[in-house]
Motif scaffolding. Structure first.
Motif, PDB file in Angstrom:
ATOM      1  N   PHE A 210       1.009  -1.108   0.101  1.00 54.30           N
ATOM      2  CA  PHE A 210      -0.068  -0.054   0.144  1.00 54.30           C
ATOM      3  C   PHE A 210       0.972   1.453   0.088  1.00 54.30           C
ATOM      4  N   HIS A 211       0.766   2.014  -0.972  1.00 52.53           N
ATOM      5  CA  HIS A 211       1.696   3.177  -1.409  1.00 52.53           C
ATOM      6  C   HIS A 211       1.170   4.562  -1.331  1.00 52.53           C
ATOM      7  N   ILE A 212       1.375   5.256  -0.472  1.00 52.66           N
ATOM      8  CA  ILE A 212       1.098   6.828  -0.452  1.00 52.66           C
ATOM      9  C   ILE A 212       1.815   7.602  -1.356  1.00 52.66           C
ATOM     10  N   LEU A 213       1.010   7.976  -2.442  1.00 56.01           N
ATOM     11  CA  LEU A 213       1.760   8.995  -3.743  1.00 56.01           C
ATOM     12  C   LEU A 213       2.247   9.908  -3.329  1.00 56.01           C
ATOM     13  N   ALA A 214       3.755  10.247  -3.529  1.00 57.55           N
ATOM     14  CA  ALA A 214       4.421  11.323  -3.035  1.00 57.55           C
ATOM     15  C   ALA A 214       5.678  11.439  -4.056  1.00 57.55           C
ATOM     16  N   GLY A 215       5.954  12.852  -4.564  1.00 52.03           N
ATOM     17  CA  GLY A 215       7.062  13.072  -5.273  1.00 52.03           C
ATOM     18  C   GLY A 215       8.362  12.547  -4.598  1.00 52.03           C
ATOM     19  N   SER A 216       8.265  12.614  -3.351  1.00 51.47           N
ATOM     20  CA  SER A 216       9.578  12.310  -2.465  1.00 51.47           C
ATOM     21  C   SER A 216       9.772  10.683  -2.413  1.00 51.47           C
ATOM     22  N   GLY A 217       8.836   9.844  -2.590  1.00 49.94           N
ATOM     23  CA  GLY A 217       8.517   8.321  -2.597  1.00 49.94           C
ATOM     24  C   GLY A 217      10.033   7.659  -2.985  1.00 49.94           C
ATOM     25  N   GLU A 218      10.380   6.863  -2.200  1.00 50.86           N
ATOM     26  CA  GLU A 218      11.719   6.189  -2.454  1.00 50.86           C
ATOM     27  C   GLU A 218      11.385   4.932  -3.590  1.00 50.86           C
ATOM     28  N   ASP A 219      10.017   4.582  -3.574  1.00 51.72           N
ATOM     29  CA  ASP A 219       9.915   3.383  -4.474  1.00 51.72           C
ATOM     30  C   ASP A 219       9.246   4.205  -5.789  1.00 51.72           C
ATOM     31  N   LEU A 220       9.318   3.530  -6.974  1.00 49.19           N
ATOM     32  CA  LEU A 220       8.864   3.538  -8.343  1.00 49.19           C
ATOM     33  C   LEU A 220       7.796   2.725  -8.573  1.00 49.19           C
ATOM     34  N   LEU A 221       6.768   3.246  -8.901  1.00 53.66           N
ATOM     35  CA  LEU A 221       5.321   2.262  -8.973  1.00 53.66           C
ATOM     36  C   LEU A 221       5.021   2.320 -10.486  1.00 53.66           C
ATOM     37  N   ALA A 222       4.959   1.016 -10.972  1.00 53.77           N
ATOM     38  CA  ALA A 222       4.538   1.005 -12.318  1.00 53.77           C
ATOM     39  C   ALA A 222       2.692   0.902 -12.431  1.00 53.77           C
ATOM     40  N   VAL A 223       2.037   1.774 -12.960  1.00 56.11           N
ATOM     41  CA  VAL A 223       0.708   1.772 -12.767  1.00 56.11           C
ATOM     42  C   VAL A 223       0.278   1.997 -14.435  1.00 56.11           C
ATOM     43  N   SER A 224      -0.784   1.260 -14.569  1.00 54.98           N
ATOM     44  CA  SER A 224      -1.415   1.139 -16.095  1.00 54.98           C
ATOM     45  C   SER A 224      -2.253   2.425 -16.298  1.00 54.98           C
ATOM     46  N   THR A 225      -2.180   3.023 -17.599  1.00 53.23           N
ATOM     47  CA  THR A 225      -3.089   4.143 -17.653  1.00 53.23           C
ATOM     48  C   THR A 225      -4.544   3.902 -17.871  1.00 53.23           C
ATOM     49  N   VAL A 226      -4.905   2.641 -18.023  1.00 53.94           N
ATOM     50  CA  VAL A 226      -6.250   1.961 -18.201  1.00 53.94           C
ATOM     51  C   VAL A 226      -6.125   0.634 -17.121  1.00 53.94           C
ATOM     52  N   GLY A 227      -7.328   0.425 -16.520  1.00 56.25           N
ATOM     53  CA  GLY A 227      -7.478  -0.738 -15.726  1.00 56.25           C
ATOM     54  C   GLY A 227      -6.828  -0.440 -14.443  1.00 56.25           C
ATOM     55  N   SER A 228      -6.627  -1.415 -13.801  1.00 59.44           N
ATOM     56  CA  SER A 228      -6.078  -1.751 -12.437  1.00 59.44           C
ATOM     57  C   SER A 228      -5.000  -2.060 -12.222  1.00 59.44           C
ATOM     58  N   TYR A 229      -4.019  -2.267 -13.323  1.00 58.00           N
ATOM     59  CA  TYR A 229      -2.470  -3.059 -13.028  1.00 58.00           C
ATOM     60  C   TYR A 229      -1.786  -1.897 -12.216  1.00 58.00           C
ATOM     61  N   ALA A 230      -1.113  -2.379 -11.084  1.00 52.18           N
ATOM     62  CA  ALA A 230      -0.030  -1.620 -10.444  1.00 52.18           C
ATOM     63  C   ALA A 230       0.896  -2.494  -9.742  1.00 52.18           C
ATOM     64  N   ALA A 231       2.018  -2.134  -9.735  1.00 51.76           N
ATOM     65  CA  ALA A 231       3.278  -3.127  -9.137  1.00 51.76           C
ATOM     66  C   ALA A 231       4.294  -2.055  -8.834  1.00 51.76           C
ATOM     67  N   ASN A 232       5.085  -2.594  -7.584  1.00 59.12           N
ATOM     68  CA  ASN A 232       6.220  -2.015  -7.466  1.00 59.12           C
ATOM     69  C   ASN A 232       7.258  -2.470  -8.621  1.00 59.12           C
ATOM     70  N   MET A 233       8.132  -1.709  -8.874  1.00 53.39           N
ATOM     71  CA  MET A 233       9.076  -2.025  -9.774  1.00 53.39           C
ATOM     72  C   MET A 233       9.704  -3.195  -9.728  1.00 53.39           C
ATOM     73  N   GLU A 234      10.205  -3.591  -8.558  1.00 49.85           N
ATOM     74  CA  GLU A 234      10.535  -4.921  -8.334  1.00 49.85           C
ATOM     75  C   GLU A 234       9.776  -6.242  -8.868  1.00 49.85           C
ATOM     76  N   ALA A 235       8.363  -5.807  -8.788  1.00 49.42           N
ATOM     77  CA  ALA A 235       7.623  -6.932  -9.013  1.00 49.42           C
ATOM     78  C   ALA A 235       6.996  -6.929 -10.352  1.00 49.42           C
ATOM     79  N   ALA A 236       7.134  -5.643 -10.955  1.00 47.64           N
ATOM     80  CA  ALA A 236       6.173  -5.366 -12.324  1.00 47.64           C
ATOM     81  C   ALA A 236       6.724  -6.237 -13.306  1.00 47.64           C
ATOM     82  N   ALA A 237       5.501  -7.123 -13.930  1.00 50.61           N
ATOM     83  CA  ALA A 237       5.812  -8.127 -14.903  1.00 50.61           C
ATOM     84  C   ALA A 237       6.331  -7.417 -16.197  1.00 50.61           C
ATOM     85  N   CYS A 238       7.283  -8.291 -16.908  1.00 52.87           N
ATOM     86  CA  CYS A 238       7.365  -7.733 -18.331  1.00 52.87           C
ATOM     87  C   CYS A 238       7.533  -9.017 -19.175  1.00 52.87           C
ATOM     88  N   PRO A 239       5.990  -9.432 -19.635  1.00 50.83           N
ATOM     89  CA  PRO A 239       6.016 -10.784 -20.307  1.00 50.83           C
ATOM     90  C   PRO A 239       6.392 -10.640 -22.026  1.00 50.83           C
TER      91      PRO A 239
END
Length: 567
Positions: A210-239
């Motif tokens: 559960f991430h609070i969105l903030a420009g100073s956040g240490e974690d980079l999140l990969a979020v889809s522009t459509v739909g509900s996909y969201a993942a931490n960069m460490e776990a974001a899938a690249c099929p």
């Protein structure tokens, strides 16, 4: 509460060692005080915020059916040795000895302890499922404590642990906790995202952050522009893209590339795109030896993903330069998959290009027109890279956009990782011993306070939401040294608000308006009521909501104030 009796020490100066806004403002407003590296005392004003967050967390955990307990922060080494994590935790775990030279640790987490207690008390399937939680101080010996509460060594955490007869029931409780956590983050007024995550050294097959969105956040999140996909960069899938690899159209050619070692240098020298180059990285193998990892030239290795490959050592470790040079007979900048002397695995994207450029395994030389299958074996494909902004979303809906986030909570499906390691079984309906499934759910209570500030602040200070503000309303009487009427009206409003159940703060320090309002904005109390002779002459108070551009005049009555507070 009266400010004259409530210690508040504010400053205009930003502490030199405070790098992020939350750290700066918490120190300037006197909410916390530094004791040592990564160690902070919660001062009275800050402690009120912390306690409000705790209350919300407890209410939602209780509502979700969890039962609170409190475990020791000091834990015997035997439990961690039993689970196999005593060595795995590394230097992050603070190890200590008692006077008898027995080994203990200051608990960074409590999976081992909770399983130990469950083994003592739970014997039958009839006692499952259950969920126990605590709000407890944790200690993790950060290599470089920084960012104040965001990366402190000692912190307050809510951790919960559930036990189940099967995976289906574990998933039910996991979803229950997911909903409870979402309610916590909604109630504290945070803009947040739930993202797929890597389980790290906690373990388990599935986890979400559960991430609070903030420009100073240490974690980079990969979020889809459509739909509900969201993942931490460490776990974001690249099929794989699903597109067939183009047919070879160029002949293999070795070219001289003197001194050109990096992908960028080679691409510029040969006038080819980075996307048409394959680079080779070499890691230590799980069974010893070396393993080569092929990536497209514009992509970066995801070490978390790589460490999960059966051929690669975990934790991930790059091979030593001297070992690579000994195996390949050339410098690191000229490696390639053609006649590679060690096993090769490839990222999906690297396998999808043809006629690519790669190292020739000869110093100062590269190969052009290389093709999988024709010039080198087709390496086994695997998801090994970091996702890129603009990539197609793994779920097929939209593209990936990056956000910065601050991790405030993490939920895990641990399965039997700890119950099996620590030999915890219960009897099922047939009297057979069964190893329970386990879930784990954590919220960084103290970190949430800092994360909310990172998301909610302005140039003047903090902007607390009502639910977790140290006080809900601040009463600012002007000129009480000259006006008994102002003083009396302020006292009466203060008493009336307390009687109405409003947590009010009366600034009775006798300050001038400038310093008084500066402190009010810095501390970030959501509502401010100013009482002065000019306003009282018109039977009015001045009301201002924190962050509003201007103040409004309202009727000089407790009813008018309550109306604004509840608007």
């Amino acid at each position: 509460m009266r400010l004259s009796r409530f210690p508040l020490s504010t400053t205009k100066e930003t502490p030199a060692d405070a790098e992020v806004v939350s750290h700066q403002l918490l120190l300037r407003a006197g909410f916390i005080r530094k004791l040592g590296a990564g160690l902070y005392t919660w001062m009275p004003m800050g402690l009120r915020v912390l306690r409000r967050i705790e209350t919300i967390v407890r209410e939602e955990m209780d509502r979700a059916g969890a039962a609170e307990l409190l475990m020791p922060s000091i834990q015997p080494a035997e439990l961690w040795q039993e689970s196999g994590r005593w060595k795995l935790m590394g230097a992050e775990m603070l190890r200590i000895k008692d006077r008898h030279q027995n080994d203990y640790c200051y608990g960074p987490t409590h999976e081992e302890v909770i399983v130990h207690h469950a083994k003592q008390d739970v014997r039958s399937y009839r006692q499952l499922p259950f969920n126990w939680y605590q709000v407890q101080t944790k200690f993790r010996d950060e290599r470089r404590p920084r960012f104040g509460l965001m990366r402190a060594r000692e912190f307050l955490m809510k951790d919960a642990y559930s036990f189940h007869m099967d995976a289906a029931d574990l998933d039910r409780e996991y979803q229950n906790m997911r909903v409870a956590y979402a309610k916590v983050f909604e109630r504290i007024g945070a803009d947040f995202r739930i993202v797929q995550a890597d389980s790290g050294n906690i373990g388990g097959a599935k986890s979400e952050e559960f991430h609070i969105l903030a420009g100073s956040g240490e974690d980079l999140l990969a979020v889809s522009t459509v739909g509900s996909y969201a993942a931490n960069m460490e776990a974001a899938a690249c099929p794989p893209s699903g597109k067939p690899r183009p047919a070879a159209s160029q002949a293999l050619e070795q070219v001289s590339t003197p001194g050109q070692k990096t992908c960028e240098q080679v691409s510029k020298f040969l006038s080819v795109a980075l996307t048409a180059k394959v680079k080779l990285l070499v890691a230590k193998g799980r069974e010893g030896g070396l393993v080569a990892i092929a990536l497209r030239g514009d992509h970066e290795l995801n070490e978390v993903k790589a460490a999960k490959h059966p051929l690669i050592a975990s934790p991930f470790e790059m091979a030593k330069i001297e070992d690579v040079q000994a195996a390949f007979g050339c410098e690191v900048g000229y490696l390639g998959p053609v006649k590679c002397p060690v096993p090769v695995i490839a990222d999906h994207a690297a396998l999808e290009i043809a006629d690519f450029v790669c190292g020739a395994n000869v110093n100062d030389h590269h190969l052009k027109g290389v093709n999988w299958g024709r010039d080198c074996d087709v390496a086994p494909g695997y998801d090994l890279r970091k996702i890129c902004e603009g990539d197609a979303s793994p779920d097929g809906q939209g593209e990936i956009k990056f956000y910065r986030g601050i991790e405030g909570g993490h939920i895990f499906q641990l399965g039997r990782k700890y119950t099996e390691a620590m030999s915890f079984t219960v009897l099922d309906e047939q009297g057979k011993a069964v190893t329970p499934e386990m879930g784990c759910y954590g919220i960084g209570v103290s970190r949430l306070a800092a994360a909310v500030i990172e998301q909610r602040h302005d140039k003047d200070g903090m902007r607390w939401p009502d639910a977790i503000a140290p006080f809900r309303v601040l009463i600012c009487p002007i000129g009480t040294d000259k006006s008994e009427r102002v003083k009396a009206v302020a006292e009466q409003l203060y008493a009336d608000l307390l009687a109405a159940g409003v947590d009010a703060l009366l600034d009775d320090r006798g300050l001038r308006p400038g310093p008084m309002f500066a402190d009010a904005d810095l501390v970030g109390i959501p509502h401010r009521v100013v009482i002065g002779e000019k306003g009282l002459a018109a039977n009015q108070y001045e009301y201002k909501k924190r962050g509003a551009e201007k103040a409004d005049m309202i009727d000089a009555s407790v009813a008018a104030v309550l109306e604004r507070l509840n608007a």
